[in-house]
Design a protein around this motif. Structure first.
Motif, PDB file in Angstrom:
ATOM      1  N   GLU A   1      12.888 -31.537 -63.684  1.00  0.00           N
ATOM      2  CA  GLU A   1      12.811 -30.361 -63.377  1.00  0.00           C
ATOM      3  C   GLU A   1      13.741 -30.588 -61.787  1.00  0.00           C
ATOM      4  O   GLU A   1      14.172 -31.751 -61.560  1.00  0.00           O
ATOM      5  N   ARG A   2      13.360 -29.838 -60.107  1.00  0.00           N
ATOM      6  CA  ARG A   2      14.053 -29.488 -59.317  1.00  0.00           C
ATOM      7  C   ARG A   2      13.775 -31.009 -58.674  1.00  0.00           C
ATOM      8  O   ARG A   2      14.626 -31.720 -58.176  1.00  0.00           O
ATOM      9  N   GLY A   3      12.818 -31.547 -58.714  1.00  0.00           N
ATOM     10  CA  GLY A   3      12.743 -32.570 -57.833  1.00  0.00           C
ATOM     11  C   GLY A   3      13.290 -33.896 -58.506  1.00  0.00           C
ATOM     12  O   GLY A   3      14.169 -34.845 -57.681  1.00  0.00           O
ATOM     13  N   LEU A   4      13.693 -34.039 -60.084  1.00  0.00           N
ATOM     14  CA  LEU A   4      14.066 -35.470 -60.820  1.00  0.00           C
ATOM     15  C   LEU A   4      15.667 -34.882 -60.162  1.00  0.00           C
ATOM     16  O   LEU A   4      16.809 -36.032 -59.436  1.00  0.00           O
ATOM     17  N   VAL A   5      15.862 -33.881 -60.358  1.00  0.00           N
ATOM     18  CA  VAL A   5      17.602 -33.385 -59.805  1.00  0.00           C
ATOM     19  C   VAL A   5      18.072 -34.170 -57.791  1.00  0.00           C
ATOM     20  O   VAL A   5      19.068 -34.711 -57.779  1.00  0.00           O
ATOM     21  N   ASP A   6      17.226 -33.246 -57.638  1.00  0.00           N
ATOM     22  CA  ASP A   6      17.294 -33.985 -56.343  1.00  0.00           C
ATOM     23  C   ASP A   6      16.819 -34.910 -55.589  1.00  0.00           C
ATOM     24  O   ASP A   6      17.819 -35.966 -54.378  1.00  0.00           O
ATOM     25  N   LEU A   7      16.476 -35.998 -56.130  1.00  0.00           N
ATOM     26  CA  LEU A   7      16.267 -37.591 -56.592  1.00  0.00           C
ATOM     27  C   LEU A   7      17.732 -38.236 -57.110  1.00  0.00           C
ATOM     28  O   LEU A   7      18.361 -39.571 -56.889  1.00  0.00           O
ATOM     29  N   LEU A   8      18.238 -37.892 -57.799  1.00  0.00           N
ATOM     30  CA  LEU A   8      19.898 -38.322 -58.492  1.00  0.00           C
ATOM     31  C   LEU A   8      21.024 -37.727 -56.895  1.00  0.00           C
ATOM     32  O   LEU A   8      21.539 -38.838 -57.100  1.00  0.00           O
ATOM     33  N   HIS A   9      20.554 -36.686 -56.380  1.00  0.00           N
ATOM     34  CA  HIS A   9      21.473 -36.240 -55.960  1.00  0.00           C
ATOM     35  C   HIS A   9      21.419 -37.711 -54.852  1.00  0.00           C
ATOM     36  O   HIS A   9      22.260 -38.305 -53.740  1.00  0.00           O
ATOM     37  N   GLU A  10      20.271 -37.709 -53.802  1.00  0.00           N
ATOM     38  CA  GLU A  10      19.754 -38.184 -53.216  1.00  0.00           C
ATOM     39  C   GLU A  10      20.440 -40.577 -53.627  1.00  0.00           C
ATOM     40  O   GLU A  10      20.536 -40.998 -52.651  1.00  0.00           O
TER      41      GLU A  10
ATOM     42  N   GLY B   1      22.588 -40.661 -55.175  1.00  0.00           N
ATOM     43  CA  GLY B   1      24.014 -40.870 -55.192  1.00  0.00           C
ATOM     44  C   GLY B   1      24.372 -40.857 -56.717  1.00  0.00           C
ATOM     45  O   GLY B   1      25.658 -41.959 -56.865  1.00  0.00           O
ATOM     46  N   ALA B   2      24.206 -40.647 -57.466  1.00  0.00           N
ATOM     47  CA  ALA B   2      23.983 -40.321 -59.236  1.00  0.00           C
ATOM     48  C   ALA B   2      24.258 -39.067 -59.494  1.00  0.00           C
ATOM     49  O   ALA B   2      23.855 -39.112 -60.810  1.00  0.00           O
ATOM     50  N   SER B   3      24.698 -38.223 -59.036  1.00  0.00           N
ATOM     51  CA  SER B   3      24.734 -37.044 -59.919  1.00  0.00           C
ATOM     52  C   SER B   3      25.601 -36.379 -60.223  1.00  0.00           C
ATOM     53  O   SER B   3      25.686 -34.897 -60.078  1.00  0.00           O
ATOM     54  N   THR B   4      26.807 -36.901 -59.915  1.00  0.00           N
ATOM     55  CA  THR B   4      28.313 -36.115 -59.897  1.00  0.00           C
ATOM     56  C   THR B   4      28.389 -35.921 -61.292  1.00  0.00           C
ATOM     57  O   THR B   4      28.926 -33.901 -61.371  1.00  0.00           O
ATOM     58  N   SER B   5      28.153 -36.069 -62.413  1.00  0.00           N
ATOM     59  CA  SER B   5      28.552 -35.730 -63.419  1.00  0.00           C
ATOM     60  C   SER B   5      27.494 -34.615 -63.498  1.00  0.00           C
ATOM     61  O   SER B   5      27.253 -33.511 -64.446  1.00  0.00           O
ATOM     62  N   LEU B   6      26.143 -34.853 -63.634  1.00  0.00           N
ATOM     63  CA  LEU B   6      25.095 -34.287 -63.757  1.00  0.00           C
ATOM     64  C   LEU B   6      25.302 -32.762 -63.135  1.00  0.00           C
ATOM     65  O   LEU B   6      25.287 -31.349 -63.676  1.00  0.00           O
TER      66      LEU B   6
END
Length: 389
Positions: free
Chosen positions: A49-58, A60-65
């Motif tokens: 979900e968008r909410g989980l994607v946002d949390l991974l950005h927050e 600092g673990a979203s580069t590979s995603l």
């Protein structure tokens, strides 16, 4: 040893909570029963979900995603003479991202390692103690000796069979559970996916799902009896059964060939209330499980993490305990909505052993109504992309 928040469970929920708390200067130590390689071997599909994607950005673990995640703006449903697309983007303005759960876990470990934060693997005999006091602690065996970890709070992100939920007194816990009379046989193919977006297919023979492991490899699921074992299904048998259940254009495109990662997952709904006791808080599978039909398992764990993360931040920054006191009720309110959605999708697309002619007609009518109603499609799309926190 001492820390502010002791986190039991080194899967995606526990690691995400730890990483988010670190961004607020809150100390954590993560305890995991298994070695890291075993944790990372738990390969599962993940519709984020968008909410989980946002949390991974927050966190600092979203580069590979960001580089490898597949953004899907729709899903396809078929069955009982219906075949149509739900346009998630047009109906809600949102989308979902396909990115494997094992990849999320690896990304969170890498982020934690880069910060030099403490994660202890191979911890056995973990037991939360004095959780109803203001000085809780954990005891566990690690490195050949018994250890004690003192803390302010304990977060149980340790799954349905972990030690944390067992510490909620029996006379205080209410468990609501439903086991469905079938499972999903899941397999992976090294051939290119036959769909660009997830295809959910109902048929007289049962449910099938075409998904993607990534842009280059497909993932497939079949509804099967719980009496079946993975080894009962040969590769050719799986391809043939998929072809019987899928729309003709997709069936004709199935690549055949070798399959791997074969397993059967029972379908189950489970909710434990309360999700907190004293200074211990439960997240994810430790408190609830949903059938995979609605793609809500990891996403519901993420919503728990979001509520607990903000509650703990409020406590440490402002001395505000309101979020902690309300955690269970807040999380459960959203959990039951995701349970409803997963239950409705499961009933819509699967064949049940005891279905009457009336039940089958209602299933057909529901799918036909969904195919022709923008309002009904909007309701499904809103739930699929994720309800607000």
């Amino acid at each position: 040893m001492r820390t502010q928040v002791a986190i039991v469970g080194g899967g995606p929920a526990g690691l995400l909570l730890a990483q988010l708390l670190h961004t607020q200067g809150i100390e954590t130590i993560v305890l995991e029963r298994y070695e890291r390689d075993e944790v990372l071997s738990r390969a599962r599909a993940a519709v984020l979900e968008r909410g989980l994607v946002d949390l991974l950005h927050e966190a600092g673990a979203s580069t590979s995603l960001d580089e490898n995640g597949l953004v899907h703006e729709g899903i396809r449903l078929s069955g009982n003479g219906q075949d149509f697309r739900i346009d998630l983007k047009a109906l809600t303005g949102g989308a979902v991202t396909i990115y494997g759960q094992e990849n999320i876990t690896a990304d969170l470990y890498a982020a934690r390692d880069a910060l030099g934060l403490t994660t202890l693997h191979g911890c056995s005999g973990m037991k939360p103690r004095d959780i109803d006091s203001d000085q809780p602690f954990l005891t566990f065996l690690h490195g050949g000796k018994m250890n004690r970890l003192d803390c302010d709070f304990i977060a149980g992100c340790d799954g349905v069979h972990g030690p944390c939920r067992k510490e909620v007194p029996d006379d205080a816990a209410q468990v609501v559970e439903q086991t469905f009379p079938f499972g999903w046989l899941g397999v992976k193919s090294d051939a290119a996916p036959v769909v660009d977006e997830l295809l959910y297919a109902g048929s007289d023979r049962g449910f099938a799902l075409c998904s993607l492991k990534d842009a280059a490899r497909g993932r497939y699921y079949l509804q099967v009896p719980l009496s079946d074992a993975p080894e009962d299904w040969e590769d050719d048998d799986i391809w043939e059964e998929l072809a019987r259940r899928l729309p003709q254009d997709v069936a004709d495109a199935l690549p055949g060939g070798g399959l791997s990662g074969r397993y059967i997952a029972p379908l189950r709904s489970f909710v434990s209330n309360p999700m907190q006791w004293g200074r211990m808080f439960l997240c994810g599978d430790a408190a609830h499980i949903v059938p995979p039909t609605g793609a809500k398992g990891l996403n519901t764990a993420a919503s728990d993490v979001q509520y607990l993360y903000h509650a703990l931040t409020g406590y440490y920054r402002k001395g505000d305990e309101a979020g902690l006191a309300a955690y269970s009720n807040t999380a459960l309110a959203r959990i039951w909505k995701t349970q409803r959605f997963s239950w409705s999708m499961t009933k819509l697309l699967h064949r049940f052993p005891d279905q009457s002619v009336f039940d089958l007609q209602m299933q057909r009518a529901e799918l036909a109504y969904l195919a022709g109603s923008e309002a009904a499609q909007t309701v499904l799309a809103e739930n699929y992309v994720g309800l607000p926190y």
